[in-house]
Design a protein around this motif. Structure first.
Motif, PDB file in Angstrom:
ATOM      1  N   UNK A  44     -46.658  20.162  27.800  1.00  0.00           N
ATOM      2  CA  UNK A  44     -47.282  19.110  27.041  1.00  0.00           C
ATOM      3  C   UNK A  44     -47.672  17.877  27.834  1.00  0.00           C
ATOM      4  N   UNK A  45     -47.201  17.768  29.085  1.00  0.00           N
ATOM      5  CA  UNK A  45     -47.456  16.545  29.839  1.00  0.00           C
ATOM      6  C   UNK A  45     -47.408  16.860  31.333  1.00  0.00           C
ATOM      7  N   UNK A  46     -48.229  16.139  32.084  1.00  0.00           N
ATOM      8  CA  UNK A  46     -48.225  16.246  33.540  1.00  0.00           C
ATOM      9  C   UNK A  46     -48.574  14.871  34.097  1.00  0.00           C
ATOM     10  N   UNK A  47     -47.809  14.420  35.058  1.00  0.00           N
ATOM     11  CA  UNK A  47     -48.136  13.188  35.760  1.00  0.00           C
ATOM     12  C   UNK A  47     -47.735  11.903  35.057  1.00  0.00           C
ATOM     13  N   UNK A  48     -46.593  11.911  34.364  1.00  0.00           N
ATOM     14  CA  UNK A  48     -46.103  10.654  33.770  1.00  0.00           C
ATOM     15  C   UNK A  48     -45.962   9.633  34.896  1.00  0.00           C
ATOM     16  N   UNK A  50     -44.253   6.902  35.502  1.00  0.00           N
ATOM     17  CA  UNK A  50     -42.947   6.424  35.940  1.00  0.00           C
ATOM     18  C   UNK A  50     -41.859   7.286  35.315  1.00  0.00           C
ATOM     19  N   UNK A  51     -40.710   7.312  35.944  1.00  0.00           N
ATOM     20  CA  UNK A  51     -39.546   8.031  35.429  1.00  0.00           C
ATOM     21  C   UNK A  51     -39.214   7.489  34.050  1.00  0.00           C
ATOM     22  N   UNK A  52     -39.090   8.351  33.070  1.00  0.00           N
ATOM     23  CA  UNK A  52     -38.710   7.928  31.737  1.00  0.00           C
ATOM     24  C   UNK A  52     -39.795   7.162  31.002  1.00  0.00           C
ATOM     25  N   UNK A  53     -41.036   7.280  31.455  1.00  0.00           N
ATOM     26  CA  UNK A  53     -42.140   6.522  30.845  1.00  0.00           C
ATOM     27  C   UNK A  53     -42.225   6.762  29.339  1.00  0.00           C
ATOM     28  N   UNK A  54     -42.085   8.005  28.915  1.00  0.00           N
ATOM     29  CA  UNK A  54     -42.149   8.347  27.496  1.00  0.00           C
ATOM     30  C   UNK A  54     -40.784   8.649  26.900  1.00  0.00           C
ATOM     31  N   UNK A  55     -39.801   8.914  27.747  1.00  0.00           N
ATOM     32  CA  UNK A  55     -38.471   9.322  27.292  1.00  0.00           C
ATOM     33  C   UNK A  55     -37.404   8.520  28.049  1.00  0.00           C
ATOM     34  N   UNK A  56     -37.119   7.322  27.610  1.00  0.00           N
ATOM     35  CA  UNK A  56     -36.160   6.479  28.336  1.00  0.00           C
ATOM     36  C   UNK A  56     -34.839   7.203  28.616  1.00  0.00           C
ATOM     37  N   UNK A  57     -34.419   7.131  29.883  1.00  0.00           N
ATOM     38  CA  UNK A  57     -33.164   7.751  30.286  1.00  0.00           C
ATOM     39  C   UNK A  57     -33.304   9.176  30.800  1.00  0.00           C
ATOM     40  N   UNK A  58     -34.448   9.793  30.571  1.00  0.00           N
ATOM     41  CA  UNK A  58     -34.711  11.155  31.051  1.00  0.00           C
ATOM     42  C   UNK A  58     -36.056  11.174  31.754  1.00  0.00           C
ATOM     43  N   UNK A  59     -36.214  12.040  32.722  1.00  0.00           N
ATOM     44  CA  UNK A  59     -37.508  12.207  33.359  1.00  0.00           C
ATOM     45  C   UNK A  59     -38.448  12.809  32.315  1.00  0.00           C
ATOM     46  N   UNK A  60     -39.547  12.160  32.030  1.00  0.00           N
ATOM     47  CA  UNK A  60     -40.412  12.509  30.896  1.00  0.00           C
ATOM     48  C   UNK A  60     -40.979  13.921  30.974  1.00  0.00           C
ATOM     49  N   UNK A  61     -41.465  14.327  32.138  1.00  0.00           N
ATOM     50  CA  UNK A  61     -42.079  15.650  32.251  1.00  0.00           C
ATOM     51  C   UNK A  61     -41.065  16.738  31.928  1.00  0.00           C
ATOM     52  N   UNK A  62     -39.871  16.639  32.495  1.00  0.00           N
ATOM     53  CA  UNK A  62     -38.816  17.625  32.249  1.00  0.00           C
ATOM     54  C   UNK A  62     -38.375  17.594  30.787  1.00  0.00           C
TER      55      UNK A  62
END
Length: 123
Positions: A44-48, A50-62
């Motif tokens: 659903x996502x590639x190239x966020x 910054x780390x946690x850009x969409x999911x604070x506390x977790x790497x967003x892509x993963x």
């Protein structure tokens, strides 16, 4: 549907980066009491940026491409197992070729330090 003869389409809101959204979407689907013949899990996502850009506390892509999909599958598994000949399709890309070596022990969980969004997607 009377005019067109087509089967109605049901749309459900889903944000794979938010656990609560995944749970609400699965609950909404289960409440419809439909069979589920196919579940397609597509990145659903590639190239966020910054780390946690969409999911604070977790790497967003993963979080979005793996954890969100896994939770959705887990919550819908009961209806999939009751639906004759149901299928789960998981798509992937060749981006893993960007990561010459990978070790679960050394590379997971992804860290904020030295975050590389394309490496995160490839993992």
């Amino acid at each position: 549907t009377k005019l067109s003869g087509n089967t109605p389409v049901h749309l459900l809101e889903l944000d794979l980066g938010r656990k609560e959204s995944v749970e609400q979407c699965a609950r909404a689907f289960l409440d419809l009491d439909f069979q589920l013949h196919a579940l397609v899990l597509n990145a659903g996502i590639n190239g966020a940026p910054t780390f946690g850009h969409f999911t604070p506390g977790e790497e967003s892509t993963f979080a979005i491409n793996f954890l969100g999909h896994f939770l959705l599958w887990q919550l819908l598994h009961p209806v999939l197992s009751r639906t004759p000949e149901s299928r789960v399709v998981i798509t992937a890309s060749e981006s893993h070729r960007r990561v010459p070596t990978f070790s679960v022990d050394n590379d997971l969980p992804l860290q904020e330090k030295d975050h590389d969004p394309f490496h995160a997607y490839a993992v």
